[in-house]
Design an enzyme around this catalytic site. Structure first.
Site, PDB file in Angstrom:
ATOM      1  N   GLN A 188     -18.877  -4.144  59.324  1.00 38.68           N
ATOM      2  CA  GLN A 188     -19.942  -5.153  59.294  1.00 38.68           C
ATOM      3  C   GLN A 188     -19.716  -6.072  58.091  1.00 38.68           C
ATOM      4  O   GLN A 188     -19.601  -5.586  56.969  1.00 38.68           O
ATOM      5  CB  GLN A 188     -21.314  -4.465  59.195  1.00 38.68           C
ATOM      6  CG  GLN A 188     -21.615  -3.486  60.325  1.00 38.68           C
ATOM      7  CD  GLN A 188     -21.985  -4.159  61.638  1.00 38.68           C
ATOM      8  OE1 GLN A 188     -22.166  -5.393  61.689  1.00 38.68           O
ATOM      9  NE2 GLN A 188     -22.093  -3.385  62.695  1.00 38.68           N
ATOM     10  N   ASN A 227     -19.903   4.046  61.030  1.00 38.38           N
ATOM     11  CA  ASN A 227     -20.980   3.405  60.275  1.00 38.38           C
ATOM     12  C   ASN A 227     -22.354   4.010  60.605  1.00 38.38           C
ATOM     13  O   ASN A 227     -23.042   4.545  59.721  1.00 38.38           O
ATOM     14  CB  ASN A 227     -20.932   1.908  60.624  1.00 38.38           C
ATOM     15  CG  ASN A 227     -21.854   1.054  59.810  1.00 38.38           C
ATOM     16  OD1 ASN A 227     -22.051   1.294  58.627  1.00 38.38           O
ATOM     17  ND2 ASN A 227     -22.430   0.036  60.434  1.00 38.38           N
ATOM     18  N   GLU A 244     -14.358   5.718  70.019  1.00 35.99           N
ATOM     19  CA  GLU A 244     -13.907   4.422  69.488  1.00 35.99           C
ATOM     20  C   GLU A 244     -12.466   4.223  69.945  1.00 35.99           C
ATOM     21  O   GLU A 244     -11.698   5.187  70.031  1.00 35.99           O
ATOM     22  CB  GLU A 244     -14.031   4.459  67.953  1.00 35.99           C
ATOM     23  CG  GLU A 244     -13.193   3.473  67.179  1.00 35.99           C
ATOM     24  CD  GLU A 244     -13.530   2.009  67.429  1.00 35.99           C
ATOM     25  OE1 GLU A 244     -14.711   1.668  67.587  1.00 35.99           O
ATOM     26  OE2 GLU A 244     -12.573   1.208  67.485  1.00 35.99           O
ATOM     27  N   ASP A 304     -22.825  -0.208  70.288  1.00 38.01           N
ATOM     28  CA  ASP A 304     -22.677  -1.389  69.426  1.00 38.01           C
ATOM     29  C   ASP A 304     -21.360  -2.062  69.803  1.00 38.01           C
ATOM     30  O   ASP A 304     -20.360  -1.970  69.082  1.00 38.01           O
ATOM     31  CB  ASP A 304     -22.680  -0.927  67.955  1.00 38.01           C
ATOM     32  CG  ASP A 304     -22.499  -2.081  66.980  1.00 38.01           C
ATOM     33  OD1 ASP A 304     -22.579  -3.246  67.407  1.00 38.01           O
ATOM     34  OD2 ASP A 304     -22.278  -1.808  65.785  1.00 38.01           O
ATOM     35  N   CYS A 330     -24.126  -8.290  68.773  1.00 39.47           N
ATOM     36  CA  CYS A 330     -23.899  -9.524  68.017  1.00 39.47           C
ATOM     37  C   CYS A 330     -23.874 -10.715  68.970  1.00 39.47           C
ATOM     38  O   CYS A 330     -23.516 -11.817  68.571  1.00 39.47           O
ATOM     39  CB  CYS A 330     -22.599  -9.427  67.217  1.00 39.47           C
ATOM     40  SG  CYS A 330     -21.169  -9.029  68.230  1.00 39.47           S
TER      41      CYS A 330
END
Ligand SMILES: C[S@@+](CC[C@H](N)C(=O)[O-])C[C@H]1O[C@@H](n2cnc3c(N)ncnc32)[C@H](O)[C@@H]1O
Length: 378
Positions: A188, A227, A244, A304, A330
């Site tokens: 981030q 995170n 991931e 995310d 985002c």
């Protein structure tokens, strides 16, 4: 500008925003990582200078030594780096990109990207000297130098910055969470806002002790360097499974889980498409040999994704989920598309319980969103 962005999100999603988090440091100094081109300013003195693409502009704009939206430490480093680029050919020759990445903790990492291969015995001593000059000028706790060209990666120090975020648990006690943010992996960009997002996610997933089911597990897709994983698994869940796609991201996430003593969490290197195949027993994976998906009872699925939003596999997983979904985004447009797709496919009733905005990039079009979605039987 922020009010207009929030109104646009409300119009798009057809729902009021519950809370707007403004950037704690205002419009300046919020970016912890920047990437600048290095190019000669032929209209001035022909010397190499930093340049960047202003939002919505196709042309490069030369920087006058400072970059006001970047963190103060980066701004203190820029003139020192530029001076060496202009004066020392071991640093400046064939250089076309410079990336600076700092952390709230005080680390700094400078990546210099070249067009031609580097001679290590020439570049390394010059880069070491530059790193020391930057450390003196910025007061950074550590300066890591990276030299890259095609198929070459020279690292002086660490290939990451170390970061730390204090997060409050349900009793108001602060815990420090540690992270590695690597050079080529996502992290981030606004550290102070990330701290706020982590606290929000911790609070949004916390159940009162008397309401907490015995089996209360978390599935996280697109976990990056762990995170959110570290905080959520330690505070609010019994077992956590996170996935991931990035090799370094997975390595950093494993490091962060161990460092933060989030012992009940596992990270696997899988794309969300592969995770979907495993989730619906459509394919066996060696990478999941130590994981039995049937052992988990996922109460929350946390996603995310990158700007392009969820892939088909993630939408499939989410549309069979009964319980909580946390969607951090985002890109409001792909978030809306994904929420509609899940609503359409799911047999459950969807309610958006909370919609929150985080102004990660003040004075730009970007707005980060967090949604708490509850899927219940109809
Ligand atoms: C917006 S970042 C979020 C990372 C993390 N949640 C954080 O806060 O730092 C999205 C992450 O998704 C990963 N990613 C992109 N495409 C993916 C895919 N198809 N499957 C799994 N992960 C993916 C990226 O490598 C990146 O780490």
């Amino acid at each position: 500008m922020l009010a207009a962005k929030v109104r646009a999100v409300e119009r798009l999603l057809g729902r009021a925003v519950d809370r707007v988090h403004e950037c704690p440091c205002g419009d300046l100094g919020y970016r912890m990582k920047i990437s600048l081109r290095v190019t000669r300013d032929k209209e001035k003195d022909g010397l190499p200078r930093f340049a960047w693409h202003e939002p919505k502009s196709k042309h490069l704009t030369f920087l006058d030594k400072s970059f006001p939206i970047a963190h103060e430490r980066i701004n203190k480093a820029l003139p020192v780096v530029l001076d060496r680029i202009q004066k020392d050919p071991s640093i400046g020759h064939s250089l076309f990109e410079t990336k600076l990445h700092t952390s709230l903790l005080g680390d700094l990492m400078i990546s210099l990207v070249y067009r031609v291969p580097l001679t290590e015995t020439v570049w390394s001593p010059a880069a070491e000297e530059l790193g020391e000059a930057v450390r003196e000028a910025t007061g950074a706790t550590r300066v890591n130098m990276i030299g890259r060209s095609r198929k070459q990666n020279i690292v002086l120090g660490n290939p990451y910055v170390l970061e730390k975020f204090p997060i409050l648990d349900g009793d108001g006690v602060s815990h420090d969470f540690w992270y590695r943010q690597s050079a080529e992996e996502f992290s981030q960009p606004n550290g102070l806002m990330n701290n706020i997002m982590l606290q929000w996610a911790a609070d949004a997933t916390r159940l009162p002790a008397n309401d907490r089911p015995v089996e209360n597990d978390l599935l996280e897709l697109y976990c990056g360097n762990g995170n959110f994983t570290s905080v959520l698994s330690k505070f609010n869940y019994e077992y956590t499974l996170a996935s991931e796609i990035g090799r370094v991201g997975v390595k950093d996430a494993i490091w962060s889980l161990a460092k933060n003593k989030s012992h009940q969490a596992k990270v696997v290197r899988m794309s969300s498409h592969e995770m979907c195949q495993a989730f619906f027993n459509e394919r066996q994976f060696q990478r999941l040999r130590e994981v039995d998906l049937d052992d988990y009872l996922f109460r929350t699925i946390f996603v995310d994704p990158p700007r392009q939003g969820l892939d088909v596999g993630s939408v499939r997983i989410l549309s069979t989920h009964q319980g909580q979904i946390i969607y951090v985004s985002c890109n409001p447009v792909t978030m809306k598309r994904d929420i509609e797709a899940i609503r359409e496919l799911s047999p459950f009733k969807m309610e958006i319980k909370e919609l929150v905005c985080f102004d990660q990039f003040p004075n730009t079009d970007h707005l980060e969103l967090g949604a708490v979605i509850q899927m219940t039987p109809p």
